[in-house]
Motif scaffolding. Sequence first.
Motif, PDB file in Angstrom:
ATOM      1  N   VAL A  89      48.575 -50.523 -43.283  1.00  0.00           N
ATOM      2  CA  VAL A  89      47.152 -50.175 -43.382  1.00  0.00           C
ATOM      3  C   VAL A  89      46.788 -49.145 -42.317  1.00  0.00           C
ATOM      4  CG1 VAL A  89      44.796 -51.044 -43.251  1.00  0.00           C
ATOM      5  CG2 VAL A  89      46.553 -52.414 -44.379  1.00  0.00           C
ATOM      6  N   VAL A  90      47.267 -49.369 -41.096  1.00  0.00           N
ATOM      7  CA  VAL A  90      46.967 -48.433 -40.006  1.00  0.00           C
ATOM      8  C   VAL A  90      47.553 -47.060 -40.316  1.00  0.00           C
ATOM      9  CG1 VAL A  90      47.303 -47.959 -37.555  1.00  0.00           C
ATOM     10  CG2 VAL A  90      46.808 -50.295 -38.311  1.00  0.00           C
ATOM     11  N   THR A  91      48.797 -47.041 -40.794  1.00  0.00           N
ATOM     12  CA  THR A  91      49.431 -45.763 -41.128  1.00  0.00           C
ATOM     13  C   THR A  91      48.662 -45.041 -42.223  1.00  0.00           C
ATOM     14  OG1 THR A  91      51.622 -46.600 -40.515  1.00  0.00           O
ATOM     15  CG2 THR A  91      51.552 -44.683 -41.965  1.00  0.00           C
ATOM     16  N   SER A  92      48.301 -45.760 -43.277  1.00  0.00           N
ATOM     17  CA  SER A  92      47.557 -45.161 -44.383  1.00  0.00           C
ATOM     18  C   SER A  92      46.209 -44.620 -43.914  1.00  0.00           C
ATOM     19  CB  SER A  92      47.360 -46.205 -45.484  1.00  0.00           C
ATOM     20  OG  SER A  92      46.567 -45.697 -46.529  1.00  0.00           O
ATOM     21  N   LEU A  93      45.500 -45.415 -43.134  1.00  0.00           N
ATOM     22  CA  LEU A  93      44.169 -45.023 -42.663  1.00  0.00           C
ATOM     23  C   LEU A  93      44.229 -43.803 -41.761  1.00  0.00           C
ATOM     24  CD1 LEU A  93      41.153 -45.431 -42.197  1.00  0.00           C
ATOM     25  CD2 LEU A  93      41.711 -47.238 -40.560  1.00  0.00           C
ATOM     26  N   ARG A  94      45.176 -43.792 -40.834  1.00  0.00           N
ATOM     27  CA  ARG A  94      45.266 -42.662 -39.898  1.00  0.00           C
ATOM     28  C   ARG A  94      45.713 -41.386 -40.620  1.00  0.00           C
ATOM     29  NH1 ARG A  94      45.160 -43.116 -34.584  1.00  0.00           N
ATOM     30  NH2 ARG A  94      46.928 -41.713 -34.229  1.00  0.00           N
ATOM     31  N   THR A  95      46.569 -41.537 -41.619  1.00  0.00           N
ATOM     32  CA  THR A  95      46.965 -40.386 -42.430  1.00  0.00           C
ATOM     33  C   THR A  95      45.751 -39.777 -43.113  1.00  0.00           C
ATOM     34  OG1 THR A  95      49.183 -41.288 -42.829  1.00  0.00           O
ATOM     35  CG2 THR A  95      48.374 -39.650 -44.404  1.00  0.00           C
ATOM     36  N   LEU A  96      44.930 -40.629 -43.706  1.00  0.00           N
ATOM     37  CA  LEU A  96      43.743 -40.170 -44.416  1.00  0.00           C
ATOM     38  C   LEU A  96      42.713 -39.575 -43.460  1.00  0.00           C
ATOM     39  CD1 LEU A  96      42.392 -40.050 -47.187  1.00  0.00           C
ATOM     40  CD2 LEU A  96      41.558 -42.388 -46.803  1.00  0.00           C
ATOM     41  N   HIS A  97      42.472 -40.250 -42.357  1.00  0.00           N
ATOM     42  CA  HIS A  97      41.493 -39.796 -41.361  1.00  0.00           C
ATOM     43  C   HIS A  97      41.869 -38.412 -40.814  1.00  0.00           C
ATOM     44  CE1 HIS A  97      38.628 -40.032 -38.062  1.00  0.00           C
ATOM     45  NE2 HIS A  97      39.587 -40.041 -37.153  1.00  0.00           N
ATOM     46  N   ALA A  98      43.150 -38.224 -40.478  1.00  0.00           N
ATOM     47  CA  ALA A  98      43.602 -36.943 -39.936  1.00  0.00           C
ATOM     48  C   ALA A  98      43.421 -35.823 -40.958  1.00  0.00           C
ATOM     49  CB  ALA A  98      45.074 -37.039 -39.509  1.00  0.00           C
ATOM     50  N   ALA A  99      43.741 -36.105 -42.218  1.00  0.00           N
ATOM     51  CA  ALA A  99      43.592 -35.089 -43.264  1.00  0.00           C
ATOM     52  C   ALA A  99      42.127 -34.736 -43.479  1.00  0.00           C
ATOM     53  CB  ALA A  99      44.225 -35.578 -44.561  1.00  0.00           C
ATOM     54  N   GLN A 100      41.254 -35.729 -43.408  1.00  0.00           N
ATOM     55  CA  GLN A 100      39.831 -35.472 -43.604  1.00  0.00           C
ATOM     56  C   GLN A 100      39.246 -34.650 -42.466  1.00  0.00           C
ATOM     57  OE1 GLN A 100      38.472 -39.486 -44.178  1.00  0.00           O
ATOM     58  NE2 GLN A 100      38.925 -39.467 -46.375  1.00  0.00           N
ATOM     59  N   LEU A 101      39.629 -34.961 -41.239  1.00  0.00           N
ATOM     60  CA  LEU A 101      39.158 -34.164 -40.108  1.00  0.00           C
ATOM     61  C   LEU A 101      39.677 -32.732 -40.198  1.00  0.00           C
ATOM     62  CD1 LEU A 101      39.542 -36.662 -37.111  1.00  0.00           C
ATOM     63  CD2 LEU A 101      37.446 -35.995 -38.288  1.00  0.00           C
ATOM     64  N   ALA A 102      40.945 -32.572 -40.586  1.00  0.00           N
ATOM     65  CA  ALA A 102      41.532 -31.241 -40.697  1.00  0.00           C
ATOM     66  C   ALA A 102      40.834 -30.407 -41.768  1.00  0.00           C
ATOM     67  CB  ALA A 102      43.028 -31.347 -40.999  1.00  0.00           C
ATOM     68  N   ALA A 103      40.318 -31.079 -42.801  1.00  0.00           N
ATOM     69  CA  ALA A 103      39.629 -30.379 -43.893  1.00  0.00           C
ATOM     70  C   ALA A 103      38.154 -30.118 -43.581  1.00  0.00           C
ATOM     71  CB  ALA A 103      39.752 -31.185 -45.179  1.00  0.00           C
ATOM     72  N   LEU A 114      55.358 -48.818 -46.781  1.00  0.00           N
ATOM     73  CA  LEU A 114      55.546 -47.434 -46.363  1.00  0.00           C
ATOM     74  C   LEU A 114      56.893 -47.222 -45.680  1.00  0.00           C
ATOM     75  CD1 LEU A 114      51.980 -46.551 -45.041  1.00  0.00           C
ATOM     76  CD2 LEU A 114      53.007 -45.982 -47.238  1.00  0.00           C
ATOM     77  N   VAL A 115      57.456 -48.289 -45.107  1.00  0.00           N
ATOM     78  CA  VAL A 115      58.764 -48.142 -44.466  1.00  0.00           C
ATOM     79  C   VAL A 115      59.837 -47.774 -45.485  1.00  0.00           C
ATOM     80  CG1 VAL A 115      58.266 -49.618 -42.485  1.00  0.00           C
ATOM     81  CG2 VAL A 115      59.135 -50.653 -44.603  1.00  0.00           C
ATOM     82  N   LEU A 116      59.656 -48.162 -46.737  1.00  0.00           N
ATOM     83  CA  LEU A 116      60.610 -47.749 -47.769  1.00  0.00           C
ATOM     84  C   LEU A 116      60.592 -46.231 -47.938  1.00  0.00           C
ATOM     85  CD1 LEU A 116      60.093 -50.474 -50.528  1.00  0.00           C
ATOM     86  CD2 LEU A 116      62.135 -50.124 -49.125  1.00  0.00           C
ATOM     87  N   GLN A 117      59.412 -45.633 -47.893  1.00  0.00           N
ATOM     88  CA  GLN A 117      59.313 -44.184 -47.987  1.00  0.00           C
ATOM     89  C   GLN A 117      59.901 -43.515 -46.748  1.00  0.00           C
ATOM     90  OE1 GLN A 117      55.112 -45.002 -49.632  1.00  0.00           O
ATOM     91  NE2 GLN A 117      55.314 -42.784 -49.682  1.00  0.00           N
ATOM     92  N   GLU A 118      59.637 -44.085 -45.581  1.00  0.00           N
ATOM     93  CA  GLU A 118      60.202 -43.527 -44.352  1.00  0.00           C
ATOM     94  C   GLU A 118      61.724 -43.534 -44.411  1.00  0.00           C
ATOM     95  OE1 GLU A 118      56.558 -45.030 -41.412  1.00  0.00           O
ATOM     96  OE2 GLU A 118      58.581 -45.862 -41.207  1.00  0.00           O
ATOM     97  N   ALA A 119      62.286 -44.669 -44.832  1.00  0.00           N
ATOM     98  CA  ALA A 119      63.748 -44.770 -44.940  1.00  0.00           C
ATOM     99  C   ALA A 119      64.274 -43.789 -45.974  1.00  0.00           C
ATOM    100  CB  ALA A 119      64.148 -46.202 -45.296  1.00  0.00           C
TER     101      ALA A 119
END
Length: 415
Positions: A14-28, A316-321
Amino acid sequence: MHFTDTYLPRRDGVVTSLRTLHAAQLAAGHDSLLVVPRHREQRTEPGLLRLPALACGVADLRLARWPMNTRGVRERLVAELAAHRPEVVHAHTPGPAGLLGVLVARRTGAALVQTYHTDLHAYADAYKVPRWALRLLLRVYAGRLGEPRPLPGCRTATLTAGNRLLLGDAGAVVVPTRAVLDRVELPVPAERIVLAPTGVAPRAATPAEAMAFRTGYGIGPSDPLVLFVGRVNREKGVDLLIAAFARILDRLPSARLVLIGAVYERRWLNRLLRSVGPAAAARIVCAGQQPPQVVAQAYAAADVFAFPSRTDTQALVLQEAALAGLAAVLADPSLHRHGVLAGSTVLAEPEPDSFADAVLGLLRDRRAAHRLGAAARAAAAAHCPQRYADTVLGVYHEAVRRRSRVSPLEAVAGG
């Protein structure tokens, strides 16, 4: 405004997903605020609004204590958050912070979006949450939302009623994979359910860093290395993995197992290690929670990724691996079939012999493991962070459009 009951320094999907989204929104160029439980080890960052919180005693979670405050204090908190005038409220978890997000959306008339990250039924079973405790929480939630007190029911009915309270106002409910819908019937119209897997960016690690990881834990350069990343906890199937690894050692004595992730039930883990005997336990490394770069080194150092959980909705660790080219063994047929990797994993039965056989098959056939890892990498690469952010932005626009069809009086009333 994003509302979450889990945040740094705790690490999870959840933290990874949220921070990914938050960073993209700020960048946009969007305004993006995070409402999170306060923790003394949190660092200050842009857009972070911290709620007074208490440790709940489970998996290092800290829960916002606002539902226990007096009515006047609760009203002031909702008013303070509503003053930010969000267009969209996005609730990522079903705890007190998520509940607060529902209230803020009702107060402001903002579009409400929910993400159903967590299989509540599976977690309630894994932690043996008493039915009376679930009923008590449901009554509290209904009271804070001004809804009628729900009638008593079984565990499943109670959890479904809780989902109805939280999700009923939502203009959209995001699910990370189809696996969610295989397990849970969400109490919202099908047209409001949106599939949006979180994208993961690859993290590179050099061969020298991979070898340094092995050396640091006393793992030989030719030792077959099985890796698990995630909370080292009962809901993640760690008991299955440790039992399976003992069987792997019977046929491949040089194998090693590394567990990376926070350990919240040390006595439970120690009992598991004792159950396989000292020789097997000596081949298992419990590395604890590690920073992202060290985890990347572990992926590069490993030969097989083992993921025995049957409670994850995306993992998400499956995607990382996969982005590291690492072949994986799963025990969850829904996640294997409908996860982001779309079948580019090996599926084992959720029992030790079958899981051990699947891992051994990849350890012994390196060409097959390489082919599977390459297919998994290609599948994971198709789900980048920007694609995720763009999909969610489209969800927001549709939720706002739906909300705009509701009269202002109905919107403020939550209706």
